[in-house]
Design a protein around this motif. Structure first.
Motif, PDB file in Angstrom:
ATOM      1  N   LEU A 105       0.839  -1.198   0.000  1.00 41.99           N
ATOM      2  CA  LEU A 105       0.000   0.000   0.000  1.00 41.99           C
ATOM      3  C   LEU A 105       0.873   1.245   0.000  1.00 41.99           C
ATOM      4  CD1 LEU A 105      -2.714  -1.135   2.569  1.00 41.99           C
ATOM      5  CD2 LEU A 105      -2.823  -1.176   0.074  1.00 41.99           C
ATOM      6  N   ARG A 106       0.577   2.184  -0.891  1.00 38.19           N
ATOM      7  CA  ARG A 106       1.469   3.327  -1.079  1.00 38.19           C
ATOM      8  C   ARG A 106       1.472   4.305   0.092  1.00 38.19           C
ATOM      9  NH1 ARG A 106      -1.577   6.568  -5.988  1.00 38.19           N
ATOM     10  NH2 ARG A 106      -3.568   6.946  -4.956  1.00 38.19           N
ATOM     11  N   ASP A 107       0.479   4.210   0.975  1.00 40.04           N
ATOM     12  CA  ASP A 107       0.446   5.077   2.153  1.00 40.04           C
ATOM     13  C   ASP A 107       1.126   4.442   3.363  1.00 40.04           C
ATOM     14  OD1 ASP A 107      -0.854   7.162   0.889  1.00 40.04           O
ATOM     15  OD2 ASP A 107      -2.850   6.398   1.352  1.00 40.04           O
ATOM     16  N   THR A 108       1.819   3.316   3.140  1.00 39.72           N
ATOM     17  CA  THR A 108       2.547   2.665   4.227  1.00 39.72           C
ATOM     18  C   THR A 108       3.696   3.572   4.686  1.00 39.72           C
ATOM     19  OG1 THR A 108       2.034   0.506   3.259  1.00 39.72           O
ATOM     20  CG2 THR A 108       3.782   0.585   4.909  1.00 39.72           C
ATOM     21  N   TYR A 109       3.719   3.853   5.975  1.00 41.50           N
ATOM     22  CA  TYR A 109       4.682   4.806   6.547  1.00 41.50           C
ATOM     23  C   TYR A 109       5.864   4.027   7.105  1.00 41.50           C
ATOM     24  CZ  TYR A 109       6.002   9.215   8.887  1.00 41.50           C
ATOM     25  OH  TYR A 109       6.639  10.370   9.280  1.00 41.50           O
ATOM     26  N   VAL A 110       7.013   4.155   6.455  1.00 39.76           N
ATOM     27  CA  VAL A 110       8.188   3.368   6.832  1.00 39.76           C
ATOM     28  C   VAL A 110       9.426   4.246   6.895  1.00 39.76           C
ATOM     29  CG1 VAL A 110       7.268   1.264   5.782  1.00 39.76           C
ATOM     30  CG2 VAL A 110       8.703   2.799   4.425  1.00 39.76           C
ATOM     31  N   ASP A 111      10.497   3.653   7.382  1.00 39.48           N
ATOM     32  CA  ASP A 111      11.791   4.331   7.390  1.00 39.48           C
ATOM     33  C   ASP A 111      12.405   4.211   6.000  1.00 39.48           C
ATOM     34  OD1 ASP A 111      14.235   5.512   8.592  1.00 39.48           O
ATOM     35  OD2 ASP A 111      15.076   3.554   8.077  1.00 39.48           O
ATOM     36  N   ILE A 112      12.762   5.347   5.416  1.00 43.25           N
ATOM     37  CA  ILE A 112      13.448   5.366   4.125  1.00 43.25           C
ATOM     38  C   ILE A 112      14.914   5.657   4.418  1.00 43.25           C
ATOM     39  CG2 ILE A 112      13.632   6.501   1.883  1.00 43.25           C
ATOM     40  CD1 ILE A 112      10.685   7.120   2.028  1.00 43.25           C
ATOM     41  N   PRO A 281       0.847  -3.573   4.365  1.00 41.13           N
ATOM     42  CA  PRO A 281       0.740  -4.484   5.511  1.00 41.13           C
ATOM     43  C   PRO A 281      -0.636  -5.134   5.568  1.00 41.13           C
ATOM     44  CG  PRO A 281       0.472  -2.214   6.236  1.00 41.13           C
ATOM     45  CD  PRO A 281       0.823  -2.137   4.782  1.00 41.13           C
ATOM     46  N   PRO A 282      -0.718  -6.374   6.065  1.00 43.93           N
ATOM     47  CA  PRO A 282      -2.011  -7.051   6.172  1.00 43.93           C
ATOM     48  C   PRO A 282      -2.918  -6.353   7.186  1.00 43.93           C
ATOM     49  CG  PRO A 282      -0.175  -8.589   6.354  1.00 43.93           C
ATOM     50  CD  PRO A 282       0.390  -7.213   6.499  1.00 43.93           C
ATOM     51  N   MET A 283      -4.207  -6.593   7.071  1.00 43.39           N
ATOM     52  CA  MET A 283      -5.154  -6.038   8.030  1.00 43.39           C
ATOM     53  C   MET A 283      -4.790  -6.508   9.436  1.00 43.39           C
ATOM     54  SD  MET A 283      -7.160  -4.208   6.194  1.00 43.39           S
ATOM     55  CE  MET A 283      -8.597  -3.888   7.214  1.00 43.39           C
ATOM     56  N   GLY A 284      -4.844  -5.599  10.391  1.00 43.88           N
ATOM     57  CA  GLY A 284      -4.524  -5.931  11.773  1.00 43.88           C
ATOM     58  C   GLY A 284      -3.053  -5.791  12.116  1.00 43.88           C
ATOM     59  N   MET A 285      -2.207  -5.476  11.116  1.00 47.41           N
ATOM     60  CA  MET A 285      -0.772  -5.336  11.370  1.00 47.41           C
ATOM     61  C   MET A 285      -0.292  -3.904  11.168  1.00 47.41           C
ATOM     62  SD  MET A 285       0.830  -8.881   9.874  1.00 47.41           S
ATOM     63  CE  MET A 285       0.054 -10.455  10.252  1.00 47.41           C
ATOM     64  N   PHE A 286      -1.227  -2.958  11.293  1.00 44.83           N
ATOM     65  CA  PHE A 286      -0.852  -1.553  11.182  1.00 44.83           C
ATOM     66  C   PHE A 286      -1.864  -0.706  11.967  1.00 44.83           C
ATOM     67  CE2 PHE A 286      -3.766  -2.339   7.667  1.00 44.83           C
ATOM     68  CZ  PHE A 286      -4.657  -1.271   7.778  1.00 44.83           C
ATOM     69  N   GLU A 288      -3.568   3.347  11.855  1.00 41.37           N
ATOM     70  CA  GLU A 288      -3.712   4.545  11.043  1.00 41.37           C
ATOM     71  C   GLU A 288      -3.295   5.774  11.853  1.00 41.37           C
ATOM     72  OE1 GLU A 288      -7.192   4.949   8.598  1.00 41.37           O
ATOM     73  OE2 GLU A 288      -7.744   2.851   8.963  1.00 41.37           O
ATOM     74  N   SER A 289      -2.610   6.681  11.199  1.00 45.66           N
ATOM     75  CA  SER A 289      -2.154   7.899  11.860  1.00 45.66           C
ATOM     76  C   SER A 289      -2.400   9.097  10.948  1.00 45.66           C
ATOM     77  CB  SER A 289      -0.658   7.806  12.187  1.00 45.66           C
ATOM     78  OG  SER A 289      -0.176   9.032  12.687  1.00 45.66           O
ATOM     79  N   ARG A 290      -2.921  10.159  11.502  1.00 45.49           N
ATOM     80  CA  ARG A 290      -3.166  11.383  10.740  1.00 45.49           C
ATOM     81  C   ARG A 290      -2.103  12.444  11.028  1.00 45.49           C
ATOM     82  NH1 ARG A 290      -7.820  11.209   8.086  1.00 45.49           N
ATOM     83  NH2 ARG A 290      -9.393   9.693   8.708  1.00 45.49           N
ATOM     84  N   GLN A 291      -1.173  12.126  11.914  1.00 39.88           N
ATOM     85  CA  GLN A 291      -0.126  13.090  12.246  1.00 39.88           C
ATOM     86  C   GLN A 291       0.772  13.373  11.051  1.00 39.88           C
ATOM     87  OE1 GLN A 291       1.916  11.598  15.702  1.00 39.88           O
ATOM     88  NE2 GLN A 291       0.248  12.109  17.097  1.00 39.88           N
ATOM     89  N   ALA A 292       0.974  12.362  10.211  1.00 37.07           N
ATOM     90  CA  ALA A 292       1.812  12.548   9.020  1.00 37.07           C
ATOM     91  C   ALA A 292       0.956  12.603   7.756  1.00 37.07           C
ATOM     92  CB  ALA A 292       2.834  11.421   8.922  1.00 37.07           C
ATOM     93  N   GLY A 293      -0.366  12.771   7.931  1.00 34.10           N
ATOM     94  CA  GLY A 293      -1.249  12.894   6.783  1.00 34.10           C
ATOM     95  C   GLY A 293      -1.906  11.606   6.355  1.00 34.10           C
TER      96      GLY A 293
END
Length: 333
Positions: A105-112, A281-286, A288-293
């Motif tokens: 999913l393109r909105d996955t928030y990870v360390d780059i 990530p699969p359902m239940g393994m993330f 949601e956060s709006r702090q980073a949009g």
């Protein structure tokens, strides 16, 4: 007898010429799509990209992981890098002849690496395909050093080149795209139908569902599986030189010609009817956060455990079944 000898000679010449033509077409294709090209031009700082020659040669026996990226080049100027509209990791096991598709999913928030945390589709913008591969590898726990990129026009060209695909569109889909004067509008009707390149692109781009990108990535995996199945058909293989010529301007990769040849041979034997298809990530393994949009913050450890379980054969289950059978057979009747 002399006539038969001549006939045999003619047949051998035709076969040799055909093999040479196919071989040359494939070699030329492999050379023309090497990075960098029009999809992701050379970096402005003069940095070197990872060339195919620098990647360890694939032995044809070990699992290989390839990052597939669909990019949106609309509005790109000069050396600007395109946005990553979709990311999919295909993991191929040459031994079992099975492949698994992991949609990211393109909105996955990870360390780059070297760039802090952001949406995973920002990696290609920050550091090109190499940083995208490094980011996906760090996220999934799988070694990723090969990639393939195409854009909207390349996707359409591929579908048209293979003659389109038969697909069951699960519902009516409509969306007016305010950019490009409606060129990328979506207007599909429900039902089993033959999709050309334009319609197929509409199908995989539609995201106006209740579950947005979750459902969209399901459609992308569904279509990719249909294309893989189509590519195995005899008529499609006969058209291979034409197909390669059509998609060349829209594809970029760092896979060497030799590895491409091995993958192509393996592709003819892959089980395209039952691929593993998963969302990351699969359902239940993330959460949601709006702090980073409005992003998805994954539990990376859980995600990597999930991936390992899907790629490893269920040895424990098999042993359990054998044990159960043995117990049953030894039970007095």
């Amino acid at each position: 007898m002399r006539i038969w000898k001549r006939m045999l000679f003619i047949i051998l010449v035709v076969v040799a010429a055909t093999a040479g033509y196919y071989g040359y077409s494939f070699y030329q294709f492999a050379q023309d799509i090497q990075e960098p090209n029009v999809i992701t031009p050379p970096p402005l700082d003069g940095g070197a990209a990872t060339k195919a020659a620098e990647i360890p040669q694939w032995d044809g026996n070990d699992r290989v992981n390839i990052l597939l990226m669909g990019v949106d080049r609309r509005g790109m100027k000069n050396n600007g890098l395109p946005r990553s509209d979709s990311m999919m990791l295909v993991s191929i096991d040459p031994v079992t002849k099975r492949y698994d598709l992991f949609s990211i999913l393109r909105d996955t928030y990870v360390d780059i690496p070297g760039n802090g945390s952001s949406r995973i589709n920002a990696a290609i913008v920050e550091g090109g395909p190499q940083l995208a591969m490094k980011t996906v590898s760090q996220f999934t726990g799988l070694p990723v050093d090969r990639y393939v990129i195409t854009d909207f026009e390349g996707f359409k060209a591929l579908i048209d080149a293979v003659g389109g695909v038969e697909l069951d569109v699960e519902k009516n889909m409509y969306y007016h795209d305010p950019t490009d004067k409606g060129v990328y509008d979506i207007n599909l009707k429900k039902g089993l139908q033959h999709l050309d390149g334009n319609k197929a692109l509409q199908y995989v781009r539609f995201r106006h569902d209740a579950t947005s990108d979750y459902t969209r990535t399901e459609r992308q995996r569904k279509l990719l599986a249909a294309v893989a199945d189509q590519m195995k058909k005899g008529t499609t293989l006969l058209q291979l030189p034409m197909i390669l010529k059509e998609v060349t301007p829209y594809v970029q990769t760092n896979i060497s010609a030799l590895d491409m040849l091995k993958l192509s041979a393996l592709g003819l034997n892959l089980d395209t009817q039952n691929p593993g298809e998963y969302q990351l990530p699969p359902m239940g393994m993330f959460r949601e956060s709006r702090q980073a949009g409005s992003v998805l913050v994954p539990d990376v450890e859980e995600v990597q455990t999930f991936i390992r379980q899907k790629l490893q054969p269920a040895v424990a289950d098999t042993n359990a079944s054998v044990t159960d059978e043995g117990t049953k057979s030894s039970t007095p009747q």
